[in-house]
Every structure is written in structure tokens, then in C-alpha cells.
Design an enzyme around this catalytic site. Structure first.
Site, short mmCIF file in Angstrom:
data_model
loop_
_atom_site.label_atom_id
_atom_site.label_comp_id
_atom_site.label_asym_id
_atom_site.label_seq_id
_atom_site.Cartn_x
_atom_site.Cartn_y
_atom_site.Cartn_z
N GLY A 12 0.84 -1.19 0.00
CA GLY A 12 0.00 0.00 0.00
C GLY A 12 0.87 1.24 0.00
O GLY A 12 2.10 1.16 0.13
N LEU A 13 0.24 2.38 -0.13
CA LEU A 13 0.96 3.65 -0.17
C LEU A 13 1.70 3.94 1.13
O LEU A 13 1.34 3.40 2.19
CB LEU A 13 -0.02 4.80 -0.44
CG LEU A 13 -0.70 4.83 -1.81
CD1 LEU A 13 -1.81 5.87 -1.82
CD2 LEU A 13 0.33 5.13 -2.90
N GLY A 15 2.33 5.59 4.41
CA GLY A 15 1.39 6.18 5.36
C GLY A 15 0.04 5.47 5.44
O GLY A 15 -0.83 5.89 6.20
N ALA A 16 -0.13 4.39 4.70
CA ALA A 16 -1.42 3.69 4.70
C ALA A 16 -1.66 2.90 5.99
O ALA A 16 -2.80 2.63 6.35
CB ALA A 16 -1.52 2.75 3.50
N LYS A 18 0.72 0.11 6.94
CA LYS A 18 1.31 -1.23 6.80
C LYS A 18 2.14 -1.64 8.02
O LYS A 18 1.97 -2.72 8.55
CB LYS A 18 2.18 -1.29 5.54
CG LYS A 18 1.44 -1.07 4.25
CD LYS A 18 2.36 -1.07 3.04
CE LYS A 18 3.46 -0.04 3.07
NZ LYS A 18 2.99 1.36 3.10
N SER A 86 5.91 -1.85 -2.26
CA SER A 86 5.88 -2.75 -3.42
C SER A 86 4.86 -2.29 -4.46
O SER A 86 3.84 -2.92 -4.65
CB SER A 86 5.64 -4.20 -3.00
OG SER A 86 4.79 -4.36 -1.92
#
Length: 191
Positions: A12-13, A15-16, A18, A86
């Protein structure tokens, strides 16, 4: 019950959420006596991929290196949690092909919320041109098409995202449900 290791790949982006999800998930798995290792993209980049740029080629190399380490660990009965942006589908699919028990988790969050959460100021630097090739700004993020789990972190708490992943692992027989939980070492000894 599956008595092999597995890799949970959170993508994911920036700051999402993860890393936050990964840390809590790792804690939960360890409490269930499962051998667990976390491979965080930033930490791996610092120690295993130092010197790589953020070009597409170097990003792919970094992700493939993380995938190689994850494959080694998971084939030795370790629960591996990877937290890495990724951004490219092709590379994630290459990694999926090398890891027997690969679970893709899309940590989905709108870019404006990721920017709001950005304590390092990376998005601001990317928007002003200080950082080039930043995922989601001037470099693409290719969303997973069929992840095993999607966590919408702008709508759900960290705890509910972790529960969602744990539930998937239970239903897919990677880990026992809490009511019939047998410690990981005991399960390994029975086989």
C-alpha cells in the site's frame, strides 16, 4: 491445519498503515506461540538494499530481495510479515510465484489521508519536487487486483484490520482459531 510457514505481504501507499498493522499482527501471532519475523521495507532497504535508488529497477531489486528472504524463512516454518510499498504488480506477482504460502494484504487508504498522516513530510517534499519518483505522486502505485485481504485503514481501526487478517489465516488453516488453539511448537511436534 497447515504446518508450514507463510508470508503475509502488506502492500500500500506510504502512510497507509502497513507497519502499524504488521507490528500488531506479529504480536498477536507470537502470543499464539507462532514463530514470526517482520520484514519492514524501510529497515530492509537500510540493511540489505543500502545504496539502491528509487528507480523502478532498484525498487524491483529491493522487493525481490525481500521476497527471497521471506521465502527462505517461510519454507522453514516461520510466519513472515512483509511491510513494503511494493508498488508494481509484476514484481509482487514474481514474489508470489517464489513463495509457496503467499497472502497478499492490500492496505488501502486514500492518498489525501496518507498525506494527512505523514509525520516525516515525505508527501510535501514530493509535491514540491524535493523528492522525485515518489509512489502515488510522480510514480505509480498499481493496486492489487485480487488480494487475499483488503484493509481499508481510513474506515477501520488497526485492531479490526488485524482481526480481519487473523480471521483469513484461521479460515485458510494457516493458524488455529483461538478456541482450538494449540501452540505452534506442539503442532510442529505432532507432525
Amino acid at each position: 491445519m497447515n504446518n508450514e510457514g507463510f508470508t503475509i505481504w502488506l502492500t500500500g501507499l506510504s502512510g497507509a498503515g502497513k507497519t502499524t498493522i504488521s507490528e500488531m499482527l506479529c504480536k498477536e501471532l507470537r502470543e499464539r506461540q507462532a514463530p514470526c519475523e517482520m520484514l519492514d521495507g524501510d529497515i530492509v532497504r537500510e540493511h540489505l538494499s543500502k545504496g539502491l535508488s528509487f528507480s523502478r529497477e532498484d525498487r524491483d531489486i529491493n522487493i525481490l530481495r525481500i521476497g527471497f528472504v521471506a521465502a527462505l524463512l517461510s519454507r522453514n516454518r516461520v510466519c513472515v510479515i512483509v511491510s513494503a510499498i511494493s508498488p508494481y504488480k509484476n514484481t509482487r506477482n514474481q514474489v508470489r510465484q517464489t513463495i509457496k504460502n503467499f497472502i497478499e494484504v492490500y492496505v488501502k487508504c486514500p492518498i489525501d489521508e496518507c498525506e494527512r498522516r505523514d509525520v516525516k513530510g515525505l508527501y510535501k517534499k514530493a509535491r514540491t519536487g524535493i523528492i522525485k519518483s515518489f509512489t502515488g505522486i510522480d510514480d505509480p502505485y498499481e493496486e492489487p487486483q485480487q488480494p487475499e485481504v483488503t484493509c481499508c485503514t481510513d474506515l477501520e481501526t488497526v485492531e479490526s484490520s488485524v482481526r480481519k487478517i487473523l480471521r483469513y489465516l484461521e479460515l485458510a488453516n494457516y493458524i488455529p482459531a483461538p478456541m482450538d488453539a494449540v501452540s505452534w511448537p506442539e503442532r510442529q511436534a505432532r507432525n
